[in-house]
Design a protein around this motif. Structure first.
Motif: not given
Length: 816
Positions: A360, A376, A385, A388-390, A393, A397, A409-410, A412, A754
């Motif tokens: 990212t 972000r 992405y 499940w990621q809209q 990031f 979070e 997580g986080f 791509c 997405q």
């Protein structure tokens, strides 16, 4: 008893140890995996200083490194770079420091005559001016000051101070007081409406010119201005051409020509010059003993011709006599935690403190101040992405995640080669379904045609032909100005500052009040108000014009004569034959004119009438401010004492109480441009002193070309003339507006939705709006266009996809 207390203490230690052991067995905390970085270092340094120990700290511990302030606004770059939202607070601080420096430089040189000495700013003028800087800028400015050098302040407010004699030091400063513990504050919540006013040239720590002052970097940046620095005068002190057209009676000007006045002011460097900027910045420092906060100051110089009132005129020279200081709390300043690169050049003490993954890229966010999470993480080119990621990031979070959440997580997903998916042939659908799909396209041809008509009409009007158009043709619909409240908030607060000052002065200054040795301030004179209007324009490159317009029979000067109308208006004069290229907003030519000289008075203008109708008979809703002024007890400044009227109160409007006009072309022969006006009222005591009443308005004008167009889809009720006109392929992309594009089409980007991915590996992750607009124009004109290819494709599977090219390459040896 002692054994019992010791036993209880041992039990408590044992229980605490058990808790630690159980916590260690249960797993690490959500922040334990994060390493110590520069943010933690600065945070620890700030927390180690407080109001109780700051006096004993050395100067090095009361300051932070200059690298903690990155991407500072610089005057020589304001016309060539985009100021993103995360730097607008600092830009406004920059402009306000310049504003006050221009005003005091102008007024001292304009009234630098013995007979005009009594009409120069008095003690309360300094105090109320600094207070207005703070009260009108609740979220930007926490302190304001004008600090004079040794023996450079000629005080006209002391009877026992001989004429042409100076005070040793004088520094009027206002700062926002945390009034949560005030007896009158029953809710015990800070109101942000209480201001401390103080003379820094008096009291126990009055000599702010010495090194032992610790936090006087704002002084060292410009002062003292000695003879040893005379060789730098040509680059440190610039001349400004100012012309004023006065009016002594309604509907008539005193002269047909502008009365010229050349003043010296802060530097005005070109875009290629990197030194001798008009505003410089201090390191973040702890304001010990006053506000007791970590603050940053923007500092600009004030010039005067010294020594004053000297018969030998050739011995006088222009020199720096004071500095204008504007403060902001360091905790309110955004920082850029992303890695160094284009748009985030060094030095930046907090670079690379973001926690974006390798797949990212980091983007800073505005409005976070000094806290983590103000960024972000977007996918790098060649990545997309996960399903499940809209969207990106969010940094907040990431900063609150556990180690397990962060490691899993986080990220791509890599974009892989895949077979083109065949799109099935569309079936015949009902009119209702077709209409529904058309609505989802988020593009409205009718609105697009209206947008083009508006832009075409705007470009057809200029200063040479504006008189041939009807009055209604010199106005644009109000929804063209969508977004002005947010984008031009700093300019609106420049007008609000002047409205606060006028309200404060007109509600608290009485011509007949005297205080023994201390003289009361005289009423406002026309030169002071012309200077305030000029300072608004000279201090902000986005302000085309600014003025103060009194209601009928409301202006009374020091001569006690009431004028029917008085409206000093200043504007930036683009002098093409001397000042450079056309449209050079950073020029040094300015003009001012009294609107009372026009035959048609301004009372019927919408920007005046609409505000007056709201506030003429009802002042409900104004904010009450409290001031606590401390003045010096004697000429030497041995101590401070309360002002005879302590505390002082005044009521003033807020930013939302002002009125934004629709765009219109100002065809009066002076501004000659499409502008948007912001008008805000000011108030004073009525003729018998029983209540406050509407006195007039302060207005600022901004060029329409400064406004960003937002073409992205919006709800039906949003009053935006340009919404739903973006050329994104909305089936697979969504629109997001880009700042700093001004009044031009294409100020947006089309990002993948997405489940879709960017198809090119060209160091981008979106389609630029200007490219989309141009390619669509080519398509409509029958030219070769790639508009249909500027769309996202369906994302590939997260597992390894089959590459038909690789299969063919493996089969080639078998065939041979």
């Amino acid at each position: 008893m002692e054994l019992g207390q010791r036993g209880l203490g041992l039990i408590a230690v044992g229980l605490f140890a058990c808790v630690l052991i159980m916590g260690a067995q249960a797993g690490t905390g959500p922040f334990d995996w994060m390493g110590y970085d520069n943010f933690d270092e600065i945070d620890d340094r700030m927390n180690s200083v407080n109001a109780e120990n700051c006096m004993s700290k050395p100067a090095s511990e009361l300051r932070l490194p200059s690298e903690t302030l990155a991407q500072l606004p610089r005057f020589n770059q304001l016309l060539s770079m985009i100021i993103y939202p995360n730097r607008t607070k600092l830009l406004h601080l920059h402009n306000m420091a310049l504003n006050r420096a221009f005003f005091y430089s102008y007024i001292y040189q304009k009234l630098n005559e013995s007979e005009a000495f009594q009409y120069q700013p008095g003690l309360m003028y300094f105090y109320f001016s600094a207070a207005a800087d703070v009260s009108a800028n609740e979220y930007n400015i926490n302190g304001s000051a004008i600090m004079f050098d040794n023996n450079c302040s000629y005080a006209n407010w002391y009877r026992n101070l001989p004429f042409n004699t100076t005070l040793n030091l004088f520094g009027a400063r206002a700062w926002r007081f945390d009034d949560y513990n005030e007896p009158t504050n029953w809710l015990r919540e800070p109101t942000n409406t209480t201001l401390n006013l103080e003379d820094y040239g008096a009291g126990s720590q009055s000599n702010y010119t010495t090194k032992s002052y610790k936090t006087n970097q704002w002084y060292d940046l410009w002062l003292p201005d000695g003879w040893d620095k005379e060789g730098l005068d040509s680059v440190r002190k610039h001349t400004y051409d100012i012309g004023i057209k006065y009016s002594n009676e309604t509907g008539k000007f005193a002269t047909d020509e502008f009365e010229a006045k050349t003043i010296f002011g802060p530097p005005s460097p070109g875009q290629r010059e990197t030194e001798h900027l008009p505003v410089v910045w201090t390191e973040p420092y702890y304001d010990c003993g006053r506000s007791n906060r970590w603050i940053v100051s923007a500092v600009a110089p004030v010039l005067d011709q010294l020594p004053r009132y000297l018969e030998w005129f050739h011995l006088r020279r222009f020199r720096f006599v004071a500095v204008s200081v504007q403060d902001i709390e360091f905790l309110q300043v955004d920082f850029n935690p992303c890695p160094l690169g284009i748009g985030n050049e060094p030095p930046n003490y907090f670079h690379a403190t973001a926690r974006c993954k390798d797949s990212t890229m980091c983007e800073p966010l505005d409005g976070w101040g000094f806290r983590r999470g103000g960024y972000r993480c977007v996918c790098k080119p060649g990545y997309r992405y996960p399903p499940w990621q809209q969207g990106p990031f969010n940094g907040i979070e990431i900063e609150s995640s556990t180690l397990e959440e962060y490691e899993n997580g986080f990220d791509c997903v890599p974009v892989e080669l895949q077979e083109e998916v065949a799109v099935p042939k569309q079936k015949v659908v009902s009119k209702h379904t077709a209409h529904h799909r058309q609505k989802r396209q988020a593009f409205d041809q009718v609105k697009y045609d209206r947008m083009m008509a508006i832009i075409e009409h705007k470009e057809s009007v200029n200063k040479d032909n504006c008189e041939t158009f009807k009055a209604e043709e010199l106005e644009l619909p109000g929804d063209v100005a969508y977004g002005v409240e947010r984008e031009f908030s700093e300019q609106a607060r420049t007008a609000l500052r002047l409205a606060h000052f006028l309200s404060n002065f007109l509600q608290n200054i009485d011509l007949y009040e005297e205080y023994g040795n201390l003289r009361g301030d005289k009423l406002l004179n026309i030169e002071l108000l012309f200077g305030e209007a000029l300072a608004n324009v000279m201090g902000d490159l986005r302000i085309k014009g600014s003025g103060v317009f009194y209601d009928i029979d409301k202006f009374k000067g020091p001569d006690l004569l009431t004028r029917q109308f008085f409206g000093p208006y200043a504007y930036r004069y683009e002098k093409e034959d001397e000042g450079g290229e056309t449209g050079d907003r950073a020029n040094t030519h300015f003009r001012a004119i009294d609107f009372a000289g026009f035959e048609n008075h301004y009372l019927d203008a919408p920007w005046f009438k609409n505000v007056k109708e709201r506030w003429q008979s009802n002042t409900y809703g104004l904010i009450k401010y409290t001031e606590k002024p401390l003045i010096r007890s004697d000429l030497g400044g041995t101590s401070l004492k309360k002002f005879e009227l302590y505390p002082l109160y005044y009521r003033a409007p807020s930013e939302k109480d002002g009125w934004w006009s629709a765009p219109y072309f100002d065809c009066n022969g002076y501004v000659n441009d499409w502008i948007i006006s912001y008008s805000v009222p000011f108030f004073g005591q009525n003729s018998i002193g029983s209540a406050i009443e509407f006195k007039g308005i302060v207005r600022v004008d901004i060029r329409l070309d400064e406004l960003d167009i937002n073409q992205c889809p919006m709800d039906f009720h949003v009053p935006n003339a340009f919404k739903d006109t973006a050329r994104c392929h909305f089936a697979n992309t969504y629109c997001e507006a880009l700042p700093g594009k001004n009044f031009y089409r294409g100020g947006y980007k089309c990002e993948c939705r997405q489940g879709w991915e960017y198809p090119f590996n060209d160091r981008a992750w979106y389609f630029d709006g200007q490219t989309m607009e141009e390619e669509y124009r080519k398509l409509m004109d029958g030219e070769t266009s790639r508009y249909e290819t500027l769309k996202c494709r369906i994302s590939g599977a997260s597992h390894a996809a089959v590459s038909w090219m690789a299969v063919l390459l493996m089969l080639l040896p078998l065939w041979s």
